[in-house]
Design a protein around this motif. Structure first.
Motif, PDB file in Angstrom:
ATOM      1  N   GLN A   3       9.045   5.438  19.685  1.00  0.00           N
ATOM      2  CA  GLN A   3       8.264   4.489  18.638  1.00  0.00           C
ATOM      3  C   GLN A   3       8.189   5.132  17.456  1.00  0.00           C
ATOM      4  OE1 GLN A   3       4.362   4.138  21.107  1.00  0.00           O
ATOM      5  NE2 GLN A   3       5.235   2.116  21.499  1.00  0.00           N
ATOM      6  N   LEU A   4       8.289   4.306  16.656  1.00  0.00           N
ATOM      7  CA  LEU A   4       8.263   4.675  15.037  1.00  0.00           C
ATOM      8  C   LEU A   4       7.010   3.855  14.483  1.00  0.00           C
ATOM      9  CD1 LEU A   4      12.008   4.790  13.926  1.00  0.00           C
ATOM     10  CD2 LEU A   4      10.670   6.641  14.603  1.00  0.00           C
ATOM     11  N   VAL A   5       6.165   4.637  13.765  1.00  0.00           N
ATOM     12  CA  VAL A   5       5.080   4.192  13.322  1.00  0.00           C
ATOM     13  C   VAL A   5       4.879   4.381  11.627  1.00  0.00           C
ATOM     14  CG1 VAL A   5       2.509   3.756  13.386  1.00  0.00           C
ATOM     15  CG2 VAL A   5       3.812   4.025  15.504  1.00  0.00           C
ATOM     16  N   GLU A   6       4.897   3.425  10.698  1.00  0.00           N
ATOM     17  CA  GLU A   6       4.699   3.784   9.192  1.00  0.00           C
ATOM     18  C   GLU A   6       3.339   3.513   8.974  1.00  0.00           C
ATOM     19  OE1 GLU A   6       8.575   1.179   9.907  1.00  0.00           O
ATOM     20  OE2 GLU A   6       6.668   1.257  10.756  1.00  0.00           O
ATOM     21  N   SER A   7       3.099   4.366   8.003  1.00  0.00           N
ATOM     22  CA  SER A   7       2.072   4.310   7.104  1.00  0.00           C
ATOM     23  C   SER A   7       2.228   4.662   5.804  1.00  0.00           C
ATOM     24  CB  SER A   7       0.865   5.043   7.903  1.00  0.00           C
ATOM     25  OG  SER A   7       1.247   6.239   7.934  1.00  0.00           O
ATOM     26  N   GLY A   8       0.961   4.233   5.125  1.00  0.00           N
ATOM     27  CA  GLY A   8       0.885   4.768   3.575  1.00  0.00           C
ATOM     28  C   GLY A   8       1.260   3.521   2.542  1.00  0.00           C
ATOM     29  N   GLY A   9       1.323   2.453   3.186  1.00  0.00           N
ATOM     30  CA  GLY A   9       1.632   1.355   2.140  1.00  0.00           C
ATOM     31  C   GLY A   9       0.296   1.046   1.497  1.00  0.00           C
ATOM     32  N   GLY A  10       0.639   0.040   0.514  1.00  0.00           N
ATOM     33  CA  GLY A  10      -0.664  -0.515  -0.009  1.00  0.00           C
ATOM     34  C   GLY A  10      -0.443  -1.097  -1.524  1.00  0.00           C
ATOM     35  N   LEU A  11      -1.306  -1.550  -2.181  1.00  0.00           N
ATOM     36  CA  LEU A  11      -1.206  -2.043  -3.621  1.00  0.00           C
ATOM     37  C   LEU A  11      -1.333  -0.764  -4.575  1.00  0.00           C
ATOM     38  CD1 LEU A  11      -1.290  -4.496  -5.494  1.00  0.00           C
ATOM     39  CD2 LEU A  11      -3.714  -4.704  -5.203  1.00  0.00           C
ATOM     40  N   VAL A  12      -0.352  -0.930  -5.483  1.00  0.00           N
ATOM     41  CA  VAL A  12      -0.294  -0.035  -6.591  1.00  0.00           C
ATOM     42  C   VAL A  12       0.066  -0.758  -7.795  1.00  0.00           C
ATOM     43  CG1 VAL A  12       1.930   0.775  -6.199  1.00  0.00           C
ATOM     44  CG2 VAL A  12       0.251   2.375  -7.108  1.00  0.00           C
ATOM     45  N   GLN A  13      -0.337  -0.082  -9.004  1.00  0.00           N
ATOM     46  CA  GLN A  13       0.165  -0.943 -10.317  1.00  0.00           C
ATOM     47  C   GLN A  13       1.548  -0.085 -10.828  1.00  0.00           C
ATOM     48  OE1 GLN A  13      -2.860   0.292 -13.102  1.00  0.00           O
ATOM     49  NE2 GLN A  13      -3.864  -1.861 -12.808  1.00  0.00           N
ATOM     50  N   ALA A  14       2.347  -1.078 -11.307  1.00  0.00           N
ATOM     51  CA  ALA A  14       3.538  -0.363 -11.892  1.00  0.00           C
ATOM     52  C   ALA A  14       3.437   0.863 -12.575  1.00  0.00           C
ATOM     53  CB  ALA A  14       4.069  -1.193 -12.987  1.00  0.00           C
ATOM     54  N   GLY A  15       4.339   1.709 -12.264  1.00  0.00           N
ATOM     55  CA  GLY A  15       4.311   3.134 -12.734  1.00  0.00           C
ATOM     56  C   GLY A  15       3.438   4.095 -11.813  1.00  0.00           C
ATOM     57  N   GLY A  16       2.794   3.786 -10.984  1.00  0.00           N
ATOM     58  CA  GLY A  16       2.223   4.486  -9.811  1.00  0.00           C
ATOM     59  C   GLY A  16       3.255   5.030  -8.724  1.00  0.00           C
ATOM     60  N   SER A  17       2.601   5.641  -7.868  1.00  0.00           N
ATOM     61  CA  SER A  17       3.238   6.397  -6.729  1.00  0.00           C
ATOM     62  C   SER A  17       2.533   6.098  -5.445  1.00  0.00           C
ATOM     63  CB  SER A  17       3.249   7.964  -7.141  1.00  0.00           C
ATOM     64  OG  SER A  17       3.698   8.276  -8.077  1.00  0.00           O
ATOM     65  N   LEU A  18       3.355   6.083  -4.569  1.00  0.00           N
ATOM     66  CA  LEU A  18       2.798   6.090  -3.176  1.00  0.00           C
ATOM     67  C   LEU A  18       3.680   7.037  -2.121  1.00  0.00           C
ATOM     68  CD1 LEU A  18       2.376   2.227  -2.289  1.00  0.00           C
ATOM     69  CD2 LEU A  18       0.686   3.938  -2.375  1.00  0.00           C
ATOM     70  N   ARG A  19       3.120   7.353  -1.022  1.00  0.00           N
ATOM     71  CA  ARG A  19       3.870   8.204  -0.086  1.00  0.00           C
ATOM     72  C   ARG A  19       3.731   7.578   1.290  1.00  0.00           C
ATOM     73  NH1 ARG A  19       2.501  13.967   2.697  1.00  0.00           N
ATOM     74  NH2 ARG A  19       4.739  14.894   2.677  1.00  0.00           N
ATOM     75  N   LEU A  20       4.979   7.045   1.789  1.00  0.00           N
ATOM     76  CA  LEU A  20       5.107   6.573   3.130  1.00  0.00           C
ATOM     77  C   LEU A  20       5.273   7.570   3.963  1.00  0.00           C
ATOM     78  CD1 LEU A  20       7.356   3.308   2.242  1.00  0.00           C
ATOM     79  CD2 LEU A  20       4.619   3.645   2.156  1.00  0.00           C
TER      80      LEU A  20
END
Length: 128
Positions: A3-20
């Motif tokens: 089983q693979l479970v992703e997390s860390g997504g969301g709404l961000v403004q252009a130029g921003g960062s996220l870590r999945l």
């Protein structure tokens, strides 16, 4: 069964960062390469990045080179996707997947049949 479970997504403004993050079950995580794909609205699922079993070699789609970084922690059974300088065109559902073979040619990296287990996906939305 893996089983693979992703997390860390969301709404961000252009130029921003996220870590999945993608957490894997089982004891065989370190034996396989791992990849990230994404599927934008009305588009096919497309290759984003991949890493070998050890994490020592990484591969990227041209559209994310220099902005995204894939990494893994085999002790934690987790693969990551650090996304910087995000653009509205990065908006998509992001999926992690286990690579079933040790082939890393361009065709092999982007071929979805080369991956045998998939997560459920996590939504990333980049606003302009």
């Amino acid at each position: 069964q893996v089983q693979l479970v992703e997390s860390g997504g969301g709404l961000v403004q252009a130029g921003g960062s996220l870590r999945l993050s993608c957490a894997a079950s089982g004891r065989t995580f370190s034996m396989y390469g791992m990849g990230w794909f994404r599927q934008g609205p009305g588009k096919e699922r497309a290759f984003v990045a991949a890493t070998t079993r050890s994490g020592g070699t990484t591969f990227y789609a041209d559209s994310v080179k220099g902005r995204f970084t894939i990494s893994r922690d085999n002790a934690k059974n987790t693969v990551y996707l650090q996304m910087n300088s995000l653009k509205p065109e990065d908006t998509a559902v992001y999926y992690c997947a286990r690579k079933r073979t040790g082939l890393y040619s361009n065709d092999s990296l982007s071929d979805r049949s080369e991956y045998d287990y998939w997560g459920q996906g996590t939504q990333v939305t980049v606003s302009s």
